[in-house]
Write a protein that holds these residues in place. Sequence first.
Motif, PDB file in Angstrom:
ATOM      1  N   MET A  65      92.307  -8.606  24.224  1.00 16.47           N
ATOM      2  CA  MET A  65      93.695  -8.323  24.603  1.00 16.47           C
ATOM      3  C   MET A  65      93.858  -8.313  26.119  1.00 16.47           C
ATOM      4  SD  MET A  65      95.765  -4.861  23.630  1.00 16.47           S
ATOM      5  CE  MET A  65      97.184  -4.332  24.586  1.00 16.47           C
ATOM      6  N   SER A  66      92.842  -7.821  26.829  1.00 19.84           N
ATOM      7  CA  SER A  66      92.908  -7.774  28.293  1.00 19.84           C
ATOM      8  C   SER A  66      92.775  -9.159  28.915  1.00 19.84           C
ATOM      9  CB  SER A  66      91.793  -6.874  28.834  1.00 19.84           C
ATOM     10  OG  SER A  66      91.934  -5.554  28.358  1.00 19.84           O
ATOM     11  N   TYR A  67      92.262 -10.119  28.129  1.00 19.04           N
ATOM     12  CA  TYR A  67      92.027 -11.467  28.671  1.00 19.04           C
ATOM     13  C   TYR A  67      92.868 -12.528  27.950  1.00 19.04           C
ATOM     14  CZ  TYR A  67      88.360  -9.900  31.770  1.00 19.04           C
ATOM     15  OH  TYR A  67      87.671  -9.282  32.805  1.00 19.04           O
ATOM     16  N   GLY A  68      94.105 -12.158  27.588  1.00 22.28           N
ATOM     17  CA  GLY A  68      95.029 -13.198  27.146  1.00 22.28           C
ATOM     18  C   GLY A  68      95.735 -12.962  25.825  1.00 22.28           C
ATOM     19  N   LEU A  69      95.078 -12.322  24.856  1.00 20.26           N
ATOM     20  CA  LEU A  69      95.729 -12.105  23.571  1.00 20.26           C
ATOM     21  C   LEU A  69      96.741 -10.966  23.672  1.00 20.26           C
ATOM     22  CD1 LEU A  69      92.856 -12.317  20.907  1.00 20.26           C
ATOM     23  CD2 LEU A  69      94.217 -14.164  21.881  1.00 20.26           C
ATOM     24  N   THR A  70      97.784 -11.039  22.860  1.00 20.74           N
ATOM     25  CA  THR A  70      98.664  -9.890  22.724  1.00 20.74           C
ATOM     26  C   THR A  70      97.954  -8.830  21.876  1.00 20.74           C
ATOM     27  OG1 THR A  70      99.694 -10.654  20.670  1.00 20.74           O
ATOM     28  CG2 THR A  70     100.657 -11.431  22.754  1.00 20.74           C
ATOM     29  N   GLU A  71      98.493  -7.625  21.861  1.00 17.53           N
ATOM     30  CA  GLU A  71      97.861  -6.559  21.075  1.00 17.53           C
ATOM     31  C   GLU A  71      97.792  -6.925  19.599  1.00 17.53           C
ATOM     32  OE1 GLU A  71      98.128  -1.723  20.305  1.00 17.53           O
ATOM     33  OE2 GLU A  71      99.780  -2.754  21.323  1.00 17.53           O
TER      34      GLU A  71
END
Length: 424
Positions: free
Chosen positions: A342-348
């Motif tokens: 999530m911190s590197y591009g994905l949404t939660e």
Amino acid sequence: MKTSIATFLILLIGLNGYGQKKYNKILIEGATLHIGNGQVIPTGSVGIENGVITLVKNTLAYTYNKTDWDTVINLSGQHLYPGFVAPNSTLGLTEIDAVRASRDFHEMGTFNPHVRAQIAYNCESSVIETVRTNGILIIQTTPRGGRISGQSSLMASACWNWEDGTLKADDGIHIEWPSAYSRNWGDPITKPNEAYEDQKRELIAYLTNAKVSANNKDKNTPLQFSALSEGFTGEKRLYFHANEVQQINDILDLITELEIKFPVIVGGYESYLVADRLKIKKIPVMLGRLHSLPQHDDDPFDLPYKLPFLLQQAGVQFCLQNEGDMEAMNARNLPFLAGTAMSYGLTEEEAIRSITLSTCEIMGISKNYGSIEVGKKATLYGSVGSALEMKGNQASLLMINGAFVPTTNFQTELYNKYKTKYGK
């Protein structure tokens, strides 16, 4: 009967074993519902009857009579998720990695497609207990070793015995593809594996002969070949463990040649380099542990963290797994791997999907598991805060197939014991 969250916690402590305390009609209300398919309901209600989800609604728009539900659980301000899924794991097959007698995942021999992890699954594992309270409710318990390691099974993380814990028996066969490169310990230079072509030919010949035997339906077919037959008919997945571009390309060629119906790439460190081929052939990837160092000296330092986003952008289906050192114990970190993604591009919600519904789709159990939807079995994890964060991941509810499971383990019990002795 209407049960508050405080009463509910007492109820959990009083359970006598797994799956013993079931209610016919349960309503969980007020939580932030992370459905698992990308959707989220900020204040949601989930109704469960006889272990199956029958209602998913916005709490603010739903009214009910006291007689509608046997038990009402209020999780206001908390989060509710589908049970997290740990694929490609030795959980249940090992207890202490350093003690050979407690490791039951590695059989002798090179080709063992007939070996079944299901019957070796240990429901009493203390390791599983600590992993479960971080939300890991479904485990793909998987053998290791040899060129063909054996058959994995999908198991519940709380059960009386392996029969009781089986969600799907013998879901697939795991194949360790030979590496095209080799590196000596401490040597920064990667060298070509001179034996790669021979090792590849040996494996391909074995798989080809197994398919021929399966097609001929010969009564004298060796046990190893007959065990592989369902991998060619599509009744079982074939999981190819590979990380390198050369390996993945050769596997893709073999998949086409042998017409393998449900192949899966496991590991896939360099899968982003052949994402177009994977997308065209609709082959999913179980990505390796994100909390790892780059495998090559010239890789970006954050490449392992970015892999989920790269595959997601390329349209390749993927999920997260945790193979590696101390993988059974470290399976508790699975939600935090999703947090890193999530911190590197994905949404939660995309990150949550990568450890819930996507995993279940890849393994073929999404009809019953992986999301909070009407008709699916109630396998749910309630957390005080965000389960993708270490501070927020605090279990308040555990449910597998509609049965409540205690939210404590021996570690939390020791914590509470000594917190009482020494104070806050």
